[in-house]
Design an enzyme around this catalytic site. Sequence first.
Site, PDB file in Angstrom:
ATOM      1  N   SER A  34     -27.247  22.341  53.815  1.00  0.00           N
ATOM      2  CA  SER A  34     -28.658  22.537  53.519  1.00  0.00           C
ATOM      3  C   SER A  34     -28.944  24.009  53.307  1.00  0.00           C
ATOM      4  O   SER A  34     -28.596  24.845  54.149  1.00  0.00           O
ATOM      5  CB  SER A  34     -29.513  21.992  54.667  1.00  0.00           C
ATOM      6  OG  SER A  34     -30.880  22.203  54.404  1.00  0.00           O
ATOM      7  N   GLY A  35     -29.547  24.342  52.192  1.00  0.00           N
ATOM      8  CA  GLY A  35     -29.839  25.730  51.856  1.00  0.00           C
ATOM      9  C   GLY A  35     -28.770  26.390  51.026  1.00  0.00           C
ATOM     10  O   GLY A  35     -28.858  27.592  50.741  1.00  0.00           O
ATOM     11  N   GLU A  58     -25.962  18.440  57.865  1.00  0.00           N
ATOM     12  CA  GLU A  58     -26.951  19.060  58.737  1.00  0.00           C
ATOM     13  C   GLU A  58     -26.493  18.972  60.184  1.00  0.00           C
ATOM     14  O   GLU A  58     -25.954  17.940  60.623  1.00  0.00           O
ATOM     15  CB  GLU A  58     -28.317  18.390  58.591  1.00  0.00           C
ATOM     16  CG  GLU A  58     -28.963  18.615  57.235  1.00  0.00           C
ATOM     17  CD  GLU A  58     -30.350  18.033  57.136  1.00  0.00           C
ATOM     18  OE1 GLU A  58     -31.042  18.314  56.148  1.00  0.00           O
ATOM     19  OE2 GLU A  58     -30.739  17.278  58.067  1.00  0.00           O
ATOM     20  N   THR A 109     -30.096  21.880  44.951  1.00  0.00           N
ATOM     21  CA  THR A 109     -31.184  21.461  44.069  1.00  0.00           C
ATOM     22  C   THR A 109     -31.294  22.362  42.848  1.00  0.00           C
ATOM     23  O   THR A 109     -31.446  21.890  41.712  1.00  0.00           O
ATOM     24  CB  THR A 109     -32.512  21.448  44.848  1.00  0.00           C
ATOM     25  OG1 THR A 109     -32.395  20.570  45.967  1.00  0.00           O
ATOM     26  CG2 THR A 109     -33.654  20.985  43.956  1.00  0.00           C
ATOM     27  N   ASN A 111     -33.911  25.919  55.429  1.00  0.00           N
ATOM     28  CA  ASN A 111     -34.118  25.945  53.973  1.00  0.00           C
ATOM     29  C   ASN A 111     -35.602  25.773  53.690  1.00  0.00           C
ATOM     30  O   ASN A 111     -36.246  24.874  54.245  1.00  0.00           O
ATOM     31  CB  ASN A 111     -33.307  24.825  53.305  1.00  0.00           C
ATOM     32  CG  ASN A 111     -33.322  24.933  51.796  1.00  0.00           C
ATOM     33  OD1 ASN A 111     -33.882  25.859  51.237  1.00  0.00           O
ATOM     34  ND2 ASN A 111     -32.706  23.975  51.135  1.00  0.00           N
ATOM     35  N   GLY A 113     -27.461  17.950  52.075  1.00  0.00           N
ATOM     36  CA  GLY A 113     -26.223  18.517  52.586  1.00  0.00           C
ATOM     37  C   GLY A 113     -26.005  18.201  54.054  1.00  0.00           C
ATOM     38  O   GLY A 113     -26.871  17.643  54.745  1.00  0.00           O
ATOM     39  N   SER A 151     -35.854  22.225  51.145  1.00  0.00           N
ATOM     40  CA  SER A 151     -34.784  21.292  51.468  1.00  0.00           C
ATOM     41  C   SER A 151     -35.106  19.910  50.922  1.00  0.00           C
ATOM     42  O   SER A 151     -36.222  19.399  51.084  1.00  0.00           O
ATOM     43  CB  SER A 151     -34.596  21.220  52.983  1.00  0.00           C
ATOM     44  OG  SER A 151     -33.625  20.267  53.333  1.00  0.00           O
ATOM     45  N   SER A 152     -34.122  19.293  50.272  1.00  0.00           N
ATOM     46  CA  SER A 152     -34.287  17.928  49.759  1.00  0.00           C
ATOM     47  C   SER A 152     -34.163  16.964  50.928  1.00  0.00           C
ATOM     48  O   SER A 152     -33.122  16.915  51.588  1.00  0.00           O
ATOM     49  CB  SER A 152     -33.229  17.617  48.701  1.00  0.00           C
ATOM     50  OG  SER A 152     -33.357  18.470  47.593  1.00  0.00           O
TER      51      SER A 152
END
Length: 1221
Positions: free
Chosen positions: A297-298, A572, A302, A343, A570, A346-347
Amino acid sequence: MLSPTSASARSSLEEMLDSIRQRDDKPKDLPPALPVRPISKARLPKSRKQLLNSIMDDKSASMKEKERKTRDRKRSRDEKELGFKGGGFGSKRMSMVDLVLPDDTPYTKNAEMDDHEERSEDNNNMSDAPSTVELSVDESEWGDNIQNVLKKKLRVWCRLSNGQWESGKTQSSSGEDALVMLSDGRIVKVPTENLLPANPDILEGVDDLIQLSYLNEPSVLYDLQYRYQHNMIYTKAGPVLVAINPFKHLPIYGNDFVTAYRQRLMDSPHVYAIADTAFNEMMRDEVNQSIIISGESGAGKTETAKIAMQYLAALGGRNGIEDEILQTNCILEAFGNAKTARNDNSSRFGKLIEIHFSTIGKIYGAKIQTFLLEKSRVVQLAKGERSYHVFYQLCAGAPSYLKELLNLKMPSEYNYLNQSDCLAIDNVDDACRFHLLMEAFDIVQLRKEDQESTFAMLAAVLWLGNISFEVIDNENHVCVVRDEAAIIAAKLMGCNVQDLMLALSSRQIRAGNDSIVQKLTLPQAIDARDALAKSIYSSLFDWLVEQINKSLEVGKKCTGRSISILDIYGFESFQKNSFEQFCINYANERLQQHFNRHLFKLEQEEYAQDGIDWTQVDFEDNQECLNLFEKKPLGLLSLLDEESTFPKATDLTFANKLKQHLSTNSCFKGERGGAFSVFHYAGQVMYHTSGFLEKNRDPLHSDSIQLLSACSCQLPQLFASNMLNVSKKPVSSLFRLGDFQKKSVAAKFKGQLFKLMQRLENTTPHFIRCIKPNSKQQPGMYENDLVLQQLRCCGVLEVVRISRSGFPTRLTHQQFAGRYGFLLLENVRLHDPLSISVAILQQCNIHPDMYQVGYTKIFFRTGQIAVLEDARKRMLQGIFMIQKCFRGHRVRSQFYELKKGISILQSFIRCENAKREYGLLLIRRKAAFIIQKHQKKRIAQRTIDDRQQAVICLQSVIRGWLVRRNIHKMQKHKNSNHDIRNIGNQQKIPDLKNSAEHVLIQSSVLEELQGRVLKAEASLREKEEENSLLQENLKRFEARWSEYETKMRYMEEKWQKQMISLQVSLAAAKKSLVADDTPKQPVRFDAALHYYDSEDTISVDSHTPEENTLAKVPNHTPDTGAGPEANVGLSGVSHLVKEFEQRRKVFNDDARFVIDLKSGHSESSVNPEDELRKLKFRFRAWKRDYKARLRETKATLNKLGNVEMEKSRKKWWGKKSIRGL
């Protein structure tokens, strides 16, 4: 590896061809059968070993096995020091014969199970044979490399006591220790086992890790750091692209770079290059492609997905659909992304965008599939995090009319948004993002009514969070407070307020035919409210995706060519990990398995199946962790679903069941306090079971569904119908009676994930590994430990090893012969594909080390297929050139023949057209003559009229000039008469006679002047005949006209003087009538009247502006003793004088008006020439009338004068006679 043979010996390819031909019993004119598959897929058959010359002997194999064990011991010690589960780029090693597939897998199991059975039999038969070598060439030569480095005192990487790698130069070595001078000048003593060789400076910052001479962790870390610090964020690791998030904008994107990568002007690693490769392979091989983007994540997944979509849109755009596809990112980010602790964007859902292309490579549609939206974020937030972006964007950027319609307030006033005290993101304008969202809605063709309904549902979710409850009894039962939140929420949903309050505070349970209403406690009511809000938002998100897919619908144009871009959450690991992280990390485990399967398992399996010379590369395999999740009936997901079906089950009972059944699994570890840990490929993660069962059940009571179906708004009704259409299973428990058990969230997510894997399995994958350089999200920072951990999770080193020593390009013999067979000369063309392939390789001078020939395919090392493609391209260019010349010659010949025929046909057509045009020309010529005749007539008539007007004007000027000259002479004559009046009484009567004669002389002068005028008119008529001369002199006459006007003004002044003298004469006549003592006055008066009577040609073209200079006629009162005749004469003269003054003023005004018309000072449309003519006519008429009355008055005065003279004579004679007496 293949080793070259001596010049006299036959090549291995020729020997293989001979052996194949000997086993082939078919006729030569038919293609022979392909070689039989080897018995063992992990080892080469004995005949194959003799054919190839690269198999190591038993002694070297045993040495390498010994080195492998030593290395494993070192790695285990390093793992303890570093604190990681895997000490290298992959710690858990897998041999090909030990692969065990789970019972539940997304991949096809039949062929793999057969392969596994064959491998098991082969292993039983070959138990005494030496095992397959597992070390790569780099690792087998490790001891020699470090010894050479120490002897030559080259640069090395040394691992210090703190676990950090530092660059230095060896100074000396003794036994197992070495002295190393670090880059900062310090000299440290390091064990040789902690030393790794460093690459030379020339390889500093290479864009492909395959190019590194020494492939080890510190070399990879330093290469990535060097490129990152120089804003080169993309690096190739064989077939994988490593992308490091720069946390800033870099000028390496845009149309110029798209064009450069499309035209192959740039070859540096880039997302554009990966997308271009996928596009080219899709168009060339007609095989669907996929771009799989993974990372923490981050790490920038995306943004990387958006960049890839932009490139594909630029390649296949120009029809408008690409703009809609790109705008879907804005919508999905607003509704599916949120700020987390790691993030800012974050998605919180998985996304697969499948872009469809036509046969010519143009985009004509797309489809979006989403996975596991994090619904709990709608109602619950951790500290420092935000809910989904769209809530804040709506509150900040909605126009005034929409805020009034939805009763919107600031985000701080909503309970669902103010939990974390984080309402804004640095350098992010939510109002501006909302306007971009509105534009995206318009581009994807979402109707305005649907947009307003969407915002109404969002506002309803926010207001649901503000609904409060109050306890009404001792059992903690509650009811909904009828406040602003409840009323507005019911209004936005389109339901009755009382129905909403009842659905949130009570539950209806059916027991047989009876219905029981159960009041809810405060926790139950809050859960019911939150469940309704989560359900509305989740349904709204799914509905939006469905509307977008309708807008991007492919339809009947589907050709099967597509490129899928996977952007999923991602890996986590937070301080407290719940059910969402559990599912997210499970998905990442499955994606990592897909990555391993394509880059490690399938790759090496295919080498073994086709019988090529290959040494196995071990890698980290996460199949055991996947078995922990998916195994039935004792897997994590199975136990979770089983526990969720029990009404009295709790999160603690679920944790105890996991410890009971999974404690023996090496990837599972039970923890205290209802927690458990899982050893993922990326590291150990501890999960807290709090809320696991509730989130997995995702309960929504039937009362809430009925409430949505009873709403007047369309969207809630649609949401309710979709929920009712889901398969439901009634639960026998009385406690859950009236509720329905639907498929659990984990089961649905697992099904979606398996479908995703099956879809990706049918595509050619392209992997992009996103790396997060630091945890602070700051540009320029590079944390080695964080990057190293991610690289180990990705297995980058193993990928590079396989890519370096492997054969990434492979073609079947039929495909290779079909694509490159035309490169051979016709006289050496053979029939069987294998012979054709070998002949092509020999003709193109491909080195034997650069390829291997398998039983069914030919395998090439990196870059070799490009050599063949260049040769094919050159051959095709030559063929095309010959075809072009021949076709040009043929077309030119046809063109010349066609041109000749067309020329003949054109000659006939032009002849007919000329004849037709000539006839029309004659008609037009005749018509032109007629038009010219009438036009010339009109022009001539206009010219004659103009000349006639000019002549008339000239005549009037000349006549006026003559009259004024005559008046001037008369004025002189008048002055001479005035002198005569001074002579004595004796001479007056003769003077009068002389005056009469002078008047007669003046009349003769006038006649002479008239004669001259006639002559002048005759001469003018002669001049009219001279048309050309008159036109030339016209300008000169116009110039003279101004002179004539000056003379006319001069004559006018003289005329005024004459008028004044006339007035004086009239005044004198009045005096003579009054005087009784002298008889001279009538004579003078008569002379004056006679003089005025001769003014026959007075002009009225000018006026007298000096009116105040006119002499005033004295008003003498006649003598009362003059008699009635005298009074009559005086009254007549006075009347004439008054009339003369009035007429003079009238004519002066008319003359001034005409002059104004001529000079243009007046805006009247009257013709000045006509007005002048009318004025002359009136003046002449008045002059004739005035002259007649003047004569009558003169006669009366003469008669009166004679009577007075007789009276005076009588008096005189009477006096004289009296005196005589």
